[in-house]
Design a protein around this motif. Sequence first.
Motif, PDB file in Angstrom:
ATOM      1  N   UNK B  53      -7.886  -2.765   2.365  1.00 56.34           N
ATOM      2  CA  UNK B  53      -6.246  -3.282   2.498  1.00 56.34           C
ATOM      3  C   UNK B  53      -5.984  -4.071   1.178  1.00 56.34           C
ATOM      4  N   UNK B  54      -6.719  -4.964   0.677  1.00 54.49           N
ATOM      5  CA  UNK B  54      -6.622  -5.829  -0.305  1.00 54.49           C
ATOM      6  C   UNK B  54      -6.603  -5.058  -1.635  1.00 54.49           C
ATOM      7  N   UNK B  55      -7.285  -3.749  -1.677  1.00 59.27           N
ATOM      8  CA  UNK B  55      -7.129  -3.150  -3.033  1.00 59.27           C
ATOM      9  C   UNK B  55      -6.175  -1.957  -2.910  1.00 59.27           C
ATOM     10  N   UNK B  60      -0.821   0.616  -4.651  1.00 62.38           N
ATOM     11  CA  UNK B  60       0.456   1.156  -4.317  1.00 62.38           C
ATOM     12  C   UNK B  60       1.653   0.700  -5.132  1.00 62.38           C
ATOM     13  N   UNK B  61       1.821  -0.665  -4.935  1.00 63.72           N
ATOM     14  CA  UNK B  61       2.853  -1.468  -5.044  1.00 63.72           C
ATOM     15  C   UNK B  61       3.143  -1.333  -6.792  1.00 63.72           C
ATOM     16  N   UNK B 122      -1.341   2.907   6.996  1.00 61.85           N
ATOM     17  CA  UNK B 122      -0.551   2.258   7.911  1.00 61.85           C
ATOM     18  C   UNK B 122       0.306   1.033   7.313  1.00 61.85           C
ATOM     19  N   UNK B 123      -0.643   0.381   6.335  1.00 59.60           N
ATOM     20  CA  UNK B 123      -0.164  -0.740   5.753  1.00 59.60           C
ATOM     21  C   UNK B 123       1.278  -0.499   4.725  1.00 59.60           C
ATOM     22  N   UNK B 124       1.052   0.776   4.205  1.00 59.17           N
ATOM     23  CA  UNK B 124       2.097   1.156   3.255  1.00 59.17           C
ATOM     24  C   UNK B 124       3.351   1.761   4.267  1.00 59.17           C
ATOM     25  N   UNK B 125       2.769   2.255   5.247  1.00 56.08           N
ATOM     26  CA  UNK B 125       4.015   2.937   6.201  1.00 56.08           C
ATOM     27  C   UNK B 125       4.877   1.639   6.717  1.00 56.08           C
ATOM     28  N   UNK B 127       5.245  -1.373   5.761  1.00 56.24           N
ATOM     29  CA  UNK B 127       5.892  -2.014   4.734  1.00 56.24           C
ATOM     30  C   UNK B 127       5.518  -3.399   4.810  1.00 56.24           C
ATOM     31  N   UNK B 128       4.079  -3.849   5.078  1.00 53.31           N
ATOM     32  CA  UNK B 128       3.533  -5.202   4.939  1.00 53.31           C
ATOM     33  C   UNK B 128       3.456  -5.870   3.686  1.00 53.31           C
ATOM     34  N   UNK B 129       3.426  -7.071   3.674  1.00 56.41           N
ATOM     35  CA  UNK B 129       3.205  -7.664   2.057  1.00 56.41           C
ATOM     36  C   UNK B 129       1.478  -7.529   2.108  1.00 56.41           C
ATOM     37  N   UNK B 130       1.218  -8.237   0.795  1.00 57.34           N
ATOM     38  CA  UNK B 130      -0.079  -8.309   0.533  1.00 57.34           C
ATOM     39  C   UNK B 130      -0.918  -8.972   1.623  1.00 57.34           C
ATOM     40  N   UNK B 131      -0.544 -10.189   2.001  1.00 56.08           N
ATOM     41  CA  UNK B 131      -1.319 -11.041   2.958  1.00 56.08           C
ATOM     42  C   UNK B 131      -1.115 -10.185   4.323  1.00 56.08           C
ATOM     43  N   UNK B 132       0.056  -9.578   4.643  1.00 56.53           N
ATOM     44  CA  UNK B 132       0.221  -8.860   5.777  1.00 56.53           C
ATOM     45  C   UNK B 132      -0.721  -7.731   5.941  1.00 56.53           C
ATOM     46  N   UNK B 133      -1.008  -7.109   4.904  1.00 53.77           N
ATOM     47  CA  UNK B 133      -1.925  -5.982   4.668  1.00 53.77           C
ATOM     48  C   UNK B 133      -3.343  -6.603   4.882  1.00 53.77           C
TER      49      UNK B 133
END
Lengths: 202, 192
Positions: B53-55, B60-61, B122-125, B127-133
């Motif tokens: 998730x962190x990578x 993506x962003x 799912x993180x991308x879909x 739209x979480x922030x980095x910490x959220x992801x």
Amino acid sequence: MKLDELTKGLFKYNPIFYLLLGLCPLLAVSTRVDNALGMSLAVLFVLVGSNVIISLLRQWIPPEVRIPCFIVVIASFVTIVDLFMYGYAPDLHERLGIYVPLIVVNCIILGRAEAFASKKSVSHSLLDGIGMGIGFMLGIVAIASVREVLSTGAMTIFGYTVIPGLTQTPAMVMLLPPGAFFTIAIIMALINYTTIRRARRR
Amino acid sequence: MDNLLAIAVGAIFVNNFVLFRFLGLCPFFGVSKKTSSALGMGFAVIFVMTCASAITWPIYTYLLIPFEIEFMRTVTFILVIATFVQLIEMVIRKYRSSLYKALGIYLPLITTNCAVMGVALLNVEEGYSLIGSVVDGFSAGIGFTLALLLMSGIRERLELADVPKSFENLPIAFISAALLALAFMAFSGMRL
């Protein structure tokens, strides 16, 4: 015998019930027969495409880095399917959600690339891909029909009513995750039952 | 700002990766015969999902979006995850041989674990922030481990149970998974 490569995926080595591969999309999108058909057509396309390309490239792929090479080929076909579905069947694309890009980690496809396409000729790999793809379709449609009929009391495929409303009080649980696990458990137990009985008769 | 607690509870209980989203089913049935191996697999998955998730989020962003090549995410994510898992395996083998003995055999299996790829997508879909992801990845891993541990406990008991012949091994495991999923349905609708 070439035809064997095609038919072995259908029943004898069915990827779902015999090899137990590709469980995630199987259980996640088998809520309706529509979704199941869409998913299995996508899997069929990716499987046939990647089998043929990997078989064509098998002499040039160094064995040490074969897995990344296979993954790139498979991921490209998945991207094609993803964009095609987004363009021509946006409803279906919406309903299948992240399970379309997740075809890339479907173990059926990488499994066939590793076990079959990287060793056999193009024509054999093509037939193997078609057979395994149709075998997956049979399995997922079987599960989806049970779940759709039990959870809605009816079956509609692409707008056509195949089975009209049977009951006013359908079993909603079949639509939810537990229903998926129940259905596959019962189908596998039935397969085991017939195998045991057949063995006993001999 | 994402509600981190909501993400965590959602990923562990409400939308449990195994029992609600059907991600990571192969290890769920493959490695759940013994509690000790289930725990090893669980820790490996938590670690890889958090790091993945962190990578994938910065890639993506800061790479795919500026160049408008978001459609390449499937290819990019799977390659990044596969490379990362390979790298981790080499590092652990060289510097932490005891850790390698505990986690080593599970690491190659994780590349084709759809839960890791699933959490990145799912993180991308969502739209979480980095910490959220990262929180989402970590808690999804915890949720996976929780389901795996519960399942392995049940299967250790099933070894001793008198199961009808047709239901032996996998069918009864699927029935147990169905009952577990039914229990987890109680969490649905929980909002924080």
